[in-house]
Write an enzyme that holds these catalytic residues in place. Structure first.
Site, PDB file in Angstrom:
ATOM      1  N   ASP A 193       1.177  -1.136  -0.037  1.00  0.00           N
ATOM      2  CA  ASP A 193       0.121   0.384  -0.116  1.00  0.00           C
ATOM      3  C   ASP A 193       1.084   0.998   0.081  1.00  0.00           C
ATOM      4  O   ASP A 193       1.529   1.221   1.065  1.00  0.00           O
ATOM      5  CB  ASP A 193      -1.191  -0.002   1.476  1.00  0.00           C
ATOM      6  CG  ASP A 193      -1.533   0.909   1.648  1.00  0.00           C
ATOM      7  OD1 ASP A 193      -1.646   2.019   0.887  1.00  0.00           O
ATOM      8  OD2 ASP A 193      -3.182   0.828   1.264  1.00  0.00           O
ATOM      9  N   HIS A 194       1.155   1.689  -0.908  1.00  0.00           N
ATOM     10  CA  HIS A 194       2.132   2.958  -1.050  1.00  0.00           C
ATOM     11  C   HIS A 194       1.337   4.147  -0.032  1.00  0.00           C
ATOM     12  O   HIS A 194       3.009   4.511   0.140  1.00  0.00           O
ATOM     13  CB  HIS A 194       2.904   3.129  -2.371  1.00  0.00           C
ATOM     14  CG  HIS A 194       1.617   4.033  -3.255  1.00  0.00           C
ATOM     15  ND1 HIS A 194       0.322   4.294  -3.583  1.00  0.00           N
ATOM     16  CD2 HIS A 194       1.403   5.487  -3.138  1.00  0.00           C
ATOM     17  CE1 HIS A 194      -0.847   5.047  -4.305  1.00  0.00           C
ATOM     18  NE2 HIS A 194       0.194   6.056  -3.915  1.00  0.00           N
ATOM     19  N   HIS A 256      -5.876   2.680   1.246  1.00  0.00           N
ATOM     20  CA  HIS A 256      -5.283   4.335   1.788  1.00  0.00           C
ATOM     21  C   HIS A 256      -5.793   4.894   2.940  1.00  0.00           C
ATOM     22  O   HIS A 256      -5.359   5.228   3.932  1.00  0.00           O
ATOM     23  CB  HIS A 256      -4.915   4.884   0.126  1.00  0.00           C
ATOM     24  CG  HIS A 256      -4.293   4.232  -0.505  1.00  0.00           C
ATOM     25  ND1 HIS A 256      -3.218   3.260  -0.544  1.00  0.00           N
ATOM     26  CD2 HIS A 256      -4.735   5.058  -2.237  1.00  0.00           C
ATOM     27  CE1 HIS A 256      -3.049   2.673  -1.892  1.00  0.00           C
ATOM     28  NE2 HIS A 256      -4.025   3.825  -2.819  1.00  0.00           N
TER      29      HIS A 256
HETATM   30  C1  BG6 Z   1      -3.619   4.567  -5.973  1.00  0.00           C
HETATM   31  C2  BG6 Z   1      -4.733   4.728  -7.133  1.00  0.00           C
HETATM   32  O1  BG6 Z   1      -3.490   3.926  -5.114  1.00  0.00           O
HETATM   33  O2  BG6 Z   1      -3.173   5.511  -5.469  1.00  0.00           O
HETATM   34  C3  BG6 Z   1      -5.250   5.970  -7.993  1.00  0.00           C
HETATM   35  O3  BG6 Z   1      -4.853   3.116  -8.160  1.00  0.00           O
HETATM   36  C4  BG6 Z   1      -4.127   6.779  -7.149  1.00  0.00           C
HETATM   37  O4  BG6 Z   1      -6.433   5.749  -8.618  1.00  0.00           O
HETATM   38  C5  BG6 Z   1      -2.965   7.039  -6.366  1.00  0.00           C
HETATM   39  O5  BG6 Z   1      -4.025   8.262  -8.025  1.00  0.00           O
HETATM   40  C6  BG6 Z   1      -2.675   7.921  -5.357  1.00  0.00           C
HETATM   41  O6  BG6 Z   1      -1.601   8.001  -4.844  1.00  0.00           O
HETATM   42  P1  BG6 Z   1      -1.106   9.437  -4.702  1.00  0.00           P
HETATM   43  O7  BG6 Z   1       0.202   8.999  -3.957  1.00  0.00           O
HETATM   44  O8  BG6 Z   1      -0.956   9.909  -5.791  1.00  0.00           O
HETATM   45  O9  BG6 Z   1      -1.513   9.995  -3.710  1.00  0.00           O
END
Ligand code: BG6
Length: 507
Positions: A193-194, A256
């Site tokens: 989960d980045h 997230h």
């Molecule tokens: C991803 C989603 O996990 O997270 C995307 O699939 C979203 O739809 C993105 O745009 C948002 O990530 P960040 O790091 O730009 O907030």
């Protein structure tokens, strides 16, 4: 005080031993945008082991040299690095290999096993499933059948990173966990989960548990309510194939936002170890009350879809007219919800979550609003009640933490005004912060799963949101409300929070 280089030299940072990274889906977007640039940055920071190589695997026909060229292109496009003459890039490129093949074909995995044996005998192997979720079971199954999932000895470890989405509902997530567990033990599985790799998100734990002054007031006695916002200006972009079947609840909330929420709500772990941290996050997740009652979620969840409008001074199309989106789609691009945690710490404190695409501003923040002081002693001089204290954790883009409190306006009269005390990452520490994928790739190579989702977390999180999908499915197809691109979601989402006497923060 001056730093002592001798002592600095003694600082022990965990470092991976000889390793090999196998990327399934090596010709895809994630590999080009995130993984290859992250590997370059790790290499530049001397965080990769001296014996390190990469095998890219995908259906797109390429040879080793073409894959190396893809690596150089992705550095130019996504890391603003010119690889020509860059010694780090050239050295890493020399350790890239590529296998073309059908991920459903057992013969590919036999070739892979032979290549691993040839280029990295005795190394640890990290498999990265950067593939659509439908392919993950097949890849895991094949790896198991060719005996690539079991370590021969502790240094020849085997691990797997599984990209999101991890399933599409509770049942599919459970099945995927079951299948992975047939071939890997839980400590070998790294569900990414980045958001957990973002510096500011990791800092949530440091902020709460490395400081003595916040934890005593971190509960229902002092905190009034919490608002978590993840707003994006982008639309669906080129991802309609995935997004139109997912929607904001699956794409952002289940993973997230639930991670952010549990980091705010968790009890202090006993140690900063993977299971201790994840146990406490799990407790917090399990304390969330069911969101729907008898199939009705409308009192706690609101969804909408963007219509045409203006974002960043540009006219943008509505969701239904985006390329490859079903013209009658009822997929939500905005979700707002109210959650209640049934725990000693949080009973009675509402948590409000909202996320959406095509909103006016890209910002992710957590706002913790404290209760007002019990006695309004300034009411004679200050007509309206004083503004409550507010702690704002800016996850992105302006990473930092701010605290709002009341101060006396300078002058003869006693007048009050809210002021901010700000901490900004950039100002305080300077330099660039590592990208989430750098942190997470390194953690997986080291074998630290603290910042990865455990099997029970993903299942429990799906169990919370799946009833919402079921309720939506049962509703009339055309029922989804819309909001103009470039607005803060539909007005109707306000009632969710105004019914409790609050307002969404203006960001
Ligand atoms: C991803 C989603 O996990 O997270 C995307 O699939 C979203 O739809 C993105 O745009 C948002 O990530 P960040 O790091 O730009 O907030």
């Amino acid at each position: 005080m001056q730093s002592n280089p001798l002592l600095d030299g003694l600082r022990i940072e965990p470092a991976p031993g000889p390793s090999l990274l196998v990327i399934f889906g090596a010709s895809g977007d994630l590999t080009r945008r995130k993984l290859l640039p992250a590997l370059y940055q790790l290499s530049r920071a001397h965080r990769l082991p001296p014996r390190f190589s990469v095998i890219g695997v995908a259906k797109t026909p390429m040879d080793d040299e073409a894959f190396r060229e893809q690596f150089r292109t992705s550095l130019r496009e996504f890391a603003e690095v010119d690889p020509a003459g860059d010694a780090v890039a050239e050295s890493l490129a020399g350790h890239l290999r590529y296998l073309t093949g059908d991920l459903d074909d057992q013969a590919l995995y036999q070739r892979l096993a032979a290549t691993i044996e040839e280029i990295a005998p005795g190394s640890g192997v990290l498999f990265y499933l950067a593939v659509p979720p439908s392919l993950a079971p097949s890849v895991a199954g094949h790896l198991g059948r060719v005996h690539l999932t079991r370590a021969e000895n502790p240094s020849a470890w085997r691990r797997v990173i599984v990209e999101k989405p991890f399933g599409s509902d509770f049942e599919s997530a459970r099945q995927l966990n079951q299948l992975l567990h047939e071939h890997f033990d839980e400590p070998q599985i790294f569900r990414i989960d980045h958001y957990l790799g973002k510096e500011t998100v990791q800092n949530l734990m440091v902020f709460r548990f490395a400081n003595g002054m916040f934890e005593p007031i971190w509960d229902r006695r002092y905190i009034d309510h919490v608002q978590i916002t993840a707003a994006e200006t982008v639309g669906v972009e080129q991802r309609a194939g995935y997004y139109d079947t997912a929607g904001a609840l699956r794409d952002m909330v289940q993973n997230h936002l639930m991670q952010l929420l549990t980091l705010i709500a968790m009890e202090p772990p006993v140690t900063f170890s993977a299971d201790s941290v994840r146990d406490r996050k799990m407790d917090a997740l399990l304390s969330i009350q069911p969101i729907c009652t008898d199939g009705d979620c409308s009192r706690s969840v609101f969804r909408a879809q963007y219509a045409a409008g203006w974002v960043d001074g540009r006219e943008v199309p509505g969701y239904r007219t985006e390329p490859q989106v079903n013209r009658g789609s009822t997929t939500e691009t905005f979700v707002a919800m109210r959650l209640q945690l049934d725990s000693w710490r949080w009973a009675g404190v509402p948590f409000y979550l909202r996320t959406g695409k095509r909103l006016p501003k890209r910002v992710t923040e957590i706002a913790i609003q404290f209760k007002r002081p019990p006695l309004q002693i300034f009411k004679q001089v200050h007509a309206s009640p004083v503004a409550p204290n507010l702690l704002i954790i800016n996850v992105q883009p302006d990473e930092g933490i701010s605290l709002r409190f009341e101060a006396k306006l300078p002058g003869m009269r006693m007048q009050l005004a809210p002021v901010m005390m700000n901490f900004r990452y950039g100002q305080a520490f300077g330099g660039a912060v590592p990208e989430a994928y750098e942190t997470l790739l390194l953690d997986a190579l080291i074998g630290d799963s603290t910042l990865f989702a455990r099997h029970d977390f993903v299942e429990a999180s799906w169990a919370l949101v799946s009833p919402i999908h079921e309720a939506w499915r049962a509703e009339a197809a055309a029922a989804i409300p819309t909001y103009e691109a470039g607005e803060w979601g539909p007005r109707a989402a306000d009632t969710l929070i105004s019914a409790d006497g609050y307002r969404w923060r203006t960001l």
